[in-house]
Design a protein around this motif. Sequence first.
Motif, PDB file in Angstrom:
ATOM      1  N   TYR A  86       2.089   6.656   6.939  1.00  0.00           N
ATOM      2  CA  TYR A  86       0.940   6.047   7.646  1.00  0.00           C
ATOM      3  C   TYR A  86       0.159   6.450   8.484  1.00  0.00           C
ATOM      4  O   TYR A  86      -0.044   5.856   9.713  1.00  0.00           O
ATOM      5  CB  TYR A  86       1.721   4.598   8.240  1.00  0.00           C
ATOM      6  CG  TYR A  86       2.503   3.697   7.481  1.00  0.00           C
ATOM      7  CD1 TYR A  86       2.012   3.112   6.258  1.00  0.00           C
ATOM      8  CD2 TYR A  86       3.970   3.688   7.664  1.00  0.00           C
ATOM      9  CE1 TYR A  86       2.767   2.465   5.434  1.00  0.00           C
ATOM     10  CE2 TYR A  86       4.765   2.855   6.646  1.00  0.00           C
ATOM     11  CZ  TYR A  86       4.153   2.283   5.665  1.00  0.00           C
ATOM     12  OH  TYR A  86       5.073   1.618   4.903  1.00  0.00           O
TER      13      TYR A  86
ATOM     14  N   GLY B  14       5.368  12.445  -4.357  1.00  0.00           N
ATOM     15  CA  GLY B  14       4.029  12.210  -3.604  1.00  0.00           C
ATOM     16  C   GLY B  14       4.573  12.144  -2.101  1.00  0.00           C
ATOM     17  O   GLY B  14       5.501  12.794  -1.720  1.00  0.00           O
ATOM     18  N   ASP B  15       3.320  12.284  -1.145  1.00  0.00           N
ATOM     19  CA  ASP B  15       3.522  12.127   0.061  1.00  0.00           C
ATOM     20  C   ASP B  15       4.753  11.124   0.458  1.00  0.00           C
ATOM     21  O   ASP B  15       4.799   9.846   0.135  1.00  0.00           O
ATOM     22  CB  ASP B  15       2.441  11.810   0.946  1.00  0.00           C
ATOM     23  CG  ASP B  15       1.289  13.071   0.920  1.00  0.00           C
ATOM     24  OD1 ASP B  15       1.854  14.487   0.447  1.00  0.00           O
ATOM     25  OD2 ASP B  15       0.076  12.942   0.751  1.00  0.00           O
TER      26      ASP B  15
ATOM     27  N   ALA C 171       0.854  -1.382   0.039  1.00  0.00           N
ATOM     28  CA  ALA C 171      -0.041  -0.127   0.107  1.00  0.00           C
ATOM     29  C   ALA C 171       0.921   1.449   0.233  1.00  0.00           C
ATOM     30  O   ALA C 171       0.647   2.296  -0.626  1.00  0.00           O
ATOM     31  CB  ALA C 171      -1.112   0.118   1.157  1.00  0.00           C
ATOM     32  N   SER C 172       1.854   1.175   0.846  1.00  0.00           N
ATOM     33  CA  SER C 172       2.785   2.285   0.735  1.00  0.00           C
ATOM     34  C   SER C 172       3.764   2.661  -0.583  1.00  0.00           C
ATOM     35  O   SER C 172       3.757   3.674  -0.826  1.00  0.00           O
ATOM     36  CB  SER C 172       3.946   2.462   2.112  1.00  0.00           C
ATOM     37  OG  SER C 172       4.745   1.336   1.780  1.00  0.00           O
ATOM     38  N   GLU C 173       3.818   1.543  -1.222  1.00  0.00           N
ATOM     39  CA  GLU C 173       4.627   1.607  -2.350  1.00  0.00           C
ATOM     40  C   GLU C 173       3.722   1.992  -3.611  1.00  0.00           C
ATOM     41  O   GLU C 173       4.306   2.438  -4.887  1.00  0.00           O
ATOM     42  CB  GLU C 173       5.472   0.453  -2.675  1.00  0.00           C
ATOM     43  CG  GLU C 173       6.509   0.233  -1.751  1.00  0.00           C
ATOM     44  CD  GLU C 173       7.701   1.516  -1.597  1.00  0.00           C
ATOM     45  OE1 GLU C 173       7.949   1.829  -2.761  1.00  0.00           O
ATOM     46  OE2 GLU C 173       8.247   1.732  -0.753  1.00  0.00           O
TER      47      GLU C 173
ATOM     48  N   HIS D  27       4.096   8.336  -6.185  1.00  0.00           N
ATOM     49  CA  HIS D  27       5.059   7.581  -5.539  1.00  0.00           C
ATOM     50  C   HIS D  27       5.825   8.874  -4.648  1.00  0.00           C
ATOM     51  O   HIS D  27       6.128   9.562  -5.321  1.00  0.00           O
ATOM     52  CB  HIS D  27       5.977   6.618  -6.260  1.00  0.00           C
ATOM     53  CG  HIS D  27       6.790   5.821  -5.609  1.00  0.00           C
ATOM     54  ND1 HIS D  27       7.958   5.981  -5.073  1.00  0.00           N
ATOM     55  CD2 HIS D  27       6.342   4.423  -5.039  1.00  0.00           C
ATOM     56  CE1 HIS D  27       8.468   4.922  -4.246  1.00  0.00           C
ATOM     57  NE2 HIS D  27       7.465   4.142  -4.007  1.00  0.00           N
ATOM     58  N   TYR D  28       6.429   8.538  -3.608  1.00  0.00           N
ATOM     59  CA  TYR D  28       7.107   9.319  -2.806  1.00  0.00           C
ATOM     60  C   TYR D  28       8.470   9.753  -3.300  1.00  0.00           C
ATOM     61  O   TYR D  28       9.024  10.754  -3.322  1.00  0.00           O
ATOM     62  CB  TYR D  28       7.307   8.784  -1.321  1.00  0.00           C
ATOM     63  CG  TYR D  28       8.003   7.396  -1.075  1.00  0.00           C
ATOM     64  CD1 TYR D  28       9.454   7.670  -0.910  1.00  0.00           C
ATOM     65  CD2 TYR D  28       7.412   6.434  -1.051  1.00  0.00           C
ATOM     66  CE1 TYR D  28      10.242   6.297  -0.935  1.00  0.00           C
ATOM     67  CE2 TYR D  28       7.972   5.401  -0.995  1.00  0.00           C
ATOM     68  CZ  TYR D  28       9.494   5.191  -0.850  1.00  0.00           C
ATOM     69  OH  TYR D  28      10.219   4.005  -0.903  1.00  0.00           O
TER      70      TYR D  28
ATOM     71  N   TRP E  26      -2.936   6.799   9.364  1.00  0.00           N
ATOM     72  CA  TRP E  26      -4.285   6.498   9.147  1.00  0.00           C
ATOM     73  C   TRP E  26      -5.332   7.138   9.846  1.00  0.00           C
ATOM     74  O   TRP E  26      -6.431   7.359   9.561  1.00  0.00           O
ATOM     75  CB  TRP E  26      -4.458   4.924   8.841  1.00  0.00           C
ATOM     76  CG  TRP E  26      -4.155   4.300  10.185  1.00  0.00           C
ATOM     77  CD1 TRP E  26      -2.744   4.019  10.580  1.00  0.00           C
ATOM     78  CD2 TRP E  26      -4.682   4.259  11.485  1.00  0.00           C
ATOM     79  NE1 TRP E  26      -2.657   3.383  11.675  1.00  0.00           N
ATOM     80  CE2 TRP E  26      -3.834   3.672  12.438  1.00  0.00           C
ATOM     81  CE3 TRP E  26      -5.972   4.474  11.835  1.00  0.00           C
ATOM     82  CZ2 TRP E  26      -4.207   3.324  13.552  1.00  0.00           C
ATOM     83  CZ3 TRP E  26      -6.362   3.988  13.212  1.00  0.00           C
ATOM     84  CH2 TRP E  26      -5.379   3.419  14.095  1.00  0.00           C
TER      85      TRP E  26
ATOM     86  N   GLN F 261       0.990   3.961  -3.565  1.00  0.00           N
ATOM     87  CA  GLN F 261       0.592   5.273  -3.512  1.00  0.00           C
ATOM     88  C   GLN F 261       0.814   6.167  -4.941  1.00  0.00           C
ATOM     89  O   GLN F 261       1.910   6.110  -5.231  1.00  0.00           O
ATOM     90  CB  GLN F 261       0.772   6.238  -2.261  1.00  0.00           C
ATOM     91  CG  GLN F 261       1.972   6.528  -2.145  1.00  0.00           C
ATOM     92  CD  GLN F 261       2.304   7.154  -0.934  1.00  0.00           C
ATOM     93  OE1 GLN F 261       1.460   7.129  -0.162  1.00  0.00           O
ATOM     94  NE2 GLN F 261       3.455   7.527  -0.453  1.00  0.00           N
ATOM     95  N   LYS F 262      -0.200   7.022  -5.287  1.00  0.00           N
ATOM     96  CA  LYS F 262       0.143   7.921  -6.481  1.00  0.00           C
ATOM     97  C   LYS F 262       0.014   9.286  -5.932  1.00  0.00           C
ATOM     98  O   LYS F 262      -1.012   9.613  -5.422  1.00  0.00           O
ATOM     99  CB  LYS F 262      -0.913   7.434  -7.623  1.00  0.00           C
ATOM    100  CG  LYS F 262      -0.946   5.989  -8.057  1.00  0.00           C
ATOM    101  CD  LYS F 262       0.224   5.664  -8.839  1.00  0.00           C
ATOM    102  CE  LYS F 262       0.214   4.245  -9.415  1.00  0.00           C
ATOM    103  NZ  LYS F 262       1.466   3.625  -9.831  1.00  0.00           N
TER     104      LYS F 262
END
Length: 164
Positions: free
Chosen positions: A114, A109-110, A97-99, A104-105, A116, A101-102
């Motif tokens: 985590y 990206g952020d 999930a962390s990798e 990507h960091y 949440w 994300q759009k």
Amino acid sequence: PVSRPTGGRLWDPMGFATFSDESLIWFRACELKHGRVAMLATAGWIVNGLHFSFPGTIDYETSFASLAAKPPLEAWAGVPLGGKLQILGWIFCVEAASEMQKPHYLKGGDFVTYDWAELSKNMSPETLRRKQEAELKNGRLAMVGFMSFLAANNIAGSVPMVPH
């Protein structure tokens, strides 16, 4: 970010920061993720060492109390395969999930937060930076601490203050 204890200068004896900004961000993300894992592992080792346990059983035969009575590595060996696969599966899901994300960091990206529960939403930028720096430093300490637990467990006399 560069922390105050280094005098505002980047401490990088291996030269990792000289590759590129993207690689430095990747190394920082790895450091943060490994620090978080080490903090959980260290807390788990301490909880097991204090013999705290949940009531009930982990499966139909193995009680949490019987695992808590064992040393940490023996307790892990006593966890049924299904339990180990669930733990590793959860770790995989969080990492994926962390990798995914759009954006990507590494592409603007952020960063790996985590958050949440959105606890940082109402923090001032100074407070957030201080807490992020504390998390990074606590993670570094936990990495050293967990490795010392492993050393003390496997090599007699390797950690002087731990009796054998």
